[in-house]
Structure formats: C-alpha cells, structure tokens
Enzyme design. Structure first.
Site, PDB file in Angstrom:
ATOM      1  N   HIS A 212       0.812  -1.223   0.000  1.00  0.00           N
ATOM      2  CA  HIS A 212       0.000   0.000   0.000  1.00  0.00           C
ATOM      3  C   HIS A 212       0.842   1.267   0.000  1.00  0.00           C
ATOM      4  O   HIS A 212       0.298   2.377  -0.077  1.00  0.00           O
ATOM      5  CB  HIS A 212      -0.974  -0.002   1.187  1.00  0.00           C
ATOM      6  CG  HIS A 212      -0.366   0.312   2.507  1.00  0.00           C
ATOM      7  ND1 HIS A 212      -0.465   1.551   3.109  1.00  0.00           N
ATOM      8  CD2 HIS A 212       0.355  -0.445   3.361  1.00  0.00           C
ATOM      9  CE1 HIS A 212       0.142   1.530   4.276  1.00  0.00           C
ATOM     10  NE2 HIS A 212       0.668   0.335   4.463  1.00  0.00           N
ATOM     11  N   THR A 250      -2.806 -19.540   4.380  1.00  0.00           N
ATOM     12  CA  THR A 250      -3.341 -19.456   3.026  1.00  0.00           C
ATOM     13  C   THR A 250      -3.155 -18.049   2.483  1.00  0.00           C
ATOM     14  O   THR A 250      -3.597 -17.067   3.094  1.00  0.00           O
ATOM     15  CB  THR A 250      -4.832 -19.817   3.012  1.00  0.00           C
ATOM     16  OG1 THR A 250      -4.998 -21.149   3.505  1.00  0.00           O
ATOM     17  CG2 THR A 250      -5.407 -19.724   1.600  1.00  0.00           C
ATOM     18  N   CYS A 338       1.356   5.810  11.367  1.00  0.00           N
ATOM     19  CA  CYS A 338       1.352   4.557  12.121  1.00  0.00           C
ATOM     20  C   CYS A 338       1.325   4.813  13.627  1.00  0.00           C
ATOM     21  O   CYS A 338       1.073   3.908  14.403  1.00  0.00           O
ATOM     22  CB  CYS A 338       2.580   3.717  11.765  1.00  0.00           C
ATOM     23  SG  CYS A 338       2.649   3.258  10.027  1.00  0.00           S
TER      24      CYS A 338
END
Length: 390
Positions: A212, A250, A338
C-alpha cells in the site's frame, strides 16, 4: 473519483497530500485483483483441481513481479501481511537463533523495527543499541562503525525514512555490517516510489516491503531473504507449511495479484515521474515563501531526500491546530500515520535534535503520482491563509 492516467486525486473534495501514509490503489491493480474475488476464487494451495492451479499460477506471477522490482530471484521473495510482519520475522527469528548478543537499529527506524527489537531484548536477552543520526537524519557513520563488533548479530536501517524522507546510503552501511559478520535488514517500505532498489548490488540479507506504499492494496507485503540464508531461517508463523515453510497460512490471491500489478507499474518509467515530484515540491515551497510564511525544512534536501516528501516546521504554529483548520481541504499528517492514538513527540524528530516545541510545529506533506501542479498551488495558498488565521 478514479485513479487512471495520473488524474488529479481528490477525496470528497480534499487534496490528498499523505502518500507516505498510504498511496491510493491504482485502477490497474484493482482490475487485476477483481477476478480472484469472484470467478477465480480457488485456494492457491489446493493442488488437485484447476481453480487451485490457476490461483497458484497467479501468485507465482505476482511473486516474479515483486522480485523484479527489487532485483531478486522469485524464490527469495515471500508474501507477508506487510512490512511490519516482515520486520518482526527477521528480528525475532535472528534473535532466537543467533549466538551473538547485539542488535543495532537506527534511531529513526519505523516503530515495527523498534518494537520488535525491544521484544528481542525482553524474550531472548538481546542488547539493543540505537545508532545515532545527524540533524538531517543520516546515520552517523563514525558512530555506526564504532558500534560494530563481533557481538552484533543484526543491523536494521531503513532505506527511506517515513517521516522526513531521508535516504540512507544502504550499500555502504551493509558493507560495514558484513565486515564484522553481522546480518543486515533493510525496511524498504517507503523506497520504491523514491529510489530504485537492487538487493544484489546493495548486498542485502533481508528486505521488507508493503504494497500500500506503492499503489497496491493494504494487507499484503513481502520479505526478501537472500537465498543462502533460507536454509537456516526459522518461520515466525507456523501452520500448513505454505511458501516453503517460511511463512505458513493461506495466501490471499487477490492481494498478491494486486501487489504484483503495483510492482509492475512502479517498474514502468512512465508511471511515476520522480523529477516531477521534486518540481512540485519546489513550487509548493516557493508559494509558501512568497506569502511571507516562515518555515524550516526538516531532514536532508536534494538527492538524499524522497522526491515527494516535505517535512516542514511552520514557526510558531501548532501543527495539530493547523491541520484541524485545514481538514476540510487537505489530507496531511503531523508525523507518521502509524503512530495513532497518542500525541507524543515523534521519535524521528527527537533523534534529529528537534525540541518538543519544534516537533509540535512540524507537518509532513507527501506528494505522489496523482498530485498535479494546480493542487500543489491551491494547497500552498490554503496553508498560508490558515497559518495567518491561526
């Protein structure tokens, strides 16, 4: 709102100037992802039918694209949830397995590195030492080399700083670490939009990325591990042994595909004009200066600064109050996005010598592919008018 062809980006009428927090998902990435949410939804680790094969093939192609972006071989690239996970993987597993006692991190690292290093100290008894930087945010080479010795297991220094845009001389720093037998991790989350990456010429051991930050989707990143280190690398996440046992779980086919598409776009010369970003930055500052607004730039300027980054102190102006006044018009940040939930002095700004008051005057603007000259000029005038009212 759309993201094709470099069109100027506005979100609900606001000018977006926070590209180092997150870039908008490019339309080409979204288009590549969509079939894997619907028709091609198979588990990429299902080996007994065509839907699984198709998903696995798409992930392999995406891995090849990410590898090309950083100059690696695809077998050295592993998909993760983002650079935070990648950084934690290396710091924690090296600390757990090493016979050495020290980790060196620069004083301006991302919090995912700092927190992981502190965890290594807590759980595995590692000594964490912080490499000082100068007033521009560049690693103090003399201090760094003096700190390197046979006890250092790992050095972690980011390629491009997420707050002040400083670009570190990574190849020189890696060479010094390798001279004492230490491994080197480079957080390169901010790098692809600012500089070219070549893990081989840089002689890196490990590198982390987040999609991103380069016009791909959130929730997907990558970890590069030099091929000869793979045999000794312990997993951080255990499970079904996916990705050669390095990182179980996965994989999300659409997210991997979106990351691969973003990597392909970044590799295109026409996708992101870094010289144009530098011109936009200069024009932005010229407009502010022409309106008699006093400011000081943080960090290094020129070739050692990310072309889209502006970390600026508006003298005597509280940054939070300024952005609150501008929030209907401009998206920007007082520091790293963040660091949410708390108002504290940025550790990056403190490391380069700023006082708490000086840090409170700092705003980070970051330009990207969809920032055009008219937006830059409009934003600069809006900022100047808001400062005069404040």
């Amino acid at each position: 709102m759309h993201f094709l062809g470099g069109s100027p980006l506005r979100v609900d009428g606001k000018i977006y100037l926070d590209y180092q927090a997150s870039t908008p998902l490019d339309a080409a990435c979204l288009e590549a992802m969509l079939p894997f949410f619907t028709h091609d939804f198979g588990n990429p680790h299902s080996t007994d039918h065509a839907l699984g094969w198709s998903a696995a093939a798409a992930i392999d192609l995406a891995r090849l694209s990410v590898a090309k972006l950083i100059g690696a071989s695809p077998e050295e690239v592993f998909f993760t949830s983002g650079a935070t996970e990648s950084n934690n993987h290396i710091i924690q597993t090296v600390a757990r397995a090493t016979g050495r006692s020290k980790i060196l991190v620069s004083a301006v690292e991302h919090k995912s590195v700092l927190a992981a290093a502190n965890a290594a100290a807590k759980f595995w008894g590692m000594e964490v030492h912080f490499i000082p930087v100068d007033s521009s945010g560049l690693v103090n080479l003399e201090c760094y080399k003096a700190m390197l010795d046979q006890d250092v297991a790992l050095v972690s220094i980011m390629a491009v700083n997420n707050e002040i845009g400083t670009i570190q001389p990574i190849p020189d720093l890696v060479k010094a670490a390798h001279a004492v037998g230490a491994l080197f991790l480079c957080d390169a989350a901010q790098a692809p939009t600012g500089i070219d990456i070549d893990v081989y010429s840089w002689d890196l051991d490990f590198l982390s990325l987040s999609a991103h930050k380069l016009y791909g989707p959130k929730g997907i990143g990558a970890l590069y591990v030099r091929s000869d280190l793979l045999v000794d690398l312990e997993p951080l996440i255990y499970g079904g042994g996916q990705q050669g046992g390095v990182r179980s779980g996965t994989l999300s086919t659409p997210l991997c595909v979106g990351f691969g598409a973003a990597a392909d776009l970044i590799c295109e010369d026409s996708f992101l004009d870094r010289s144009a970003l530098n011109l936009r930055k200069s024009h932005f500052l010229e407009v502010i200066k022409s309106n008699s607004v006093s400011y000081v730039l943080n960090g290094v300027q020129g070739e050692y600064c990310h072309p889209g980054n502006i970390s600026v102190r508006f003298l005597g102006v509280d940054a939070s109050s300024l952005l609150l006044r501008l929030q209907s018009y401009i998206c920007a940040s007082t520091g790293s996005a963040c660091n949410s939930g708390f108002i504290n002095q940025s550790h990056v700004l403190r490391a380069i010598g700023l006082s708490e008051d000086e840090s409170s005057n700092t705003v980070r603007f970051s330009f990207g592919r969809f920032t055009d000259s008219s937006q830059v000029e409009e934003a600069a005038y809006l900022i100047c008018n808001a400062i005069k009212k404040v």
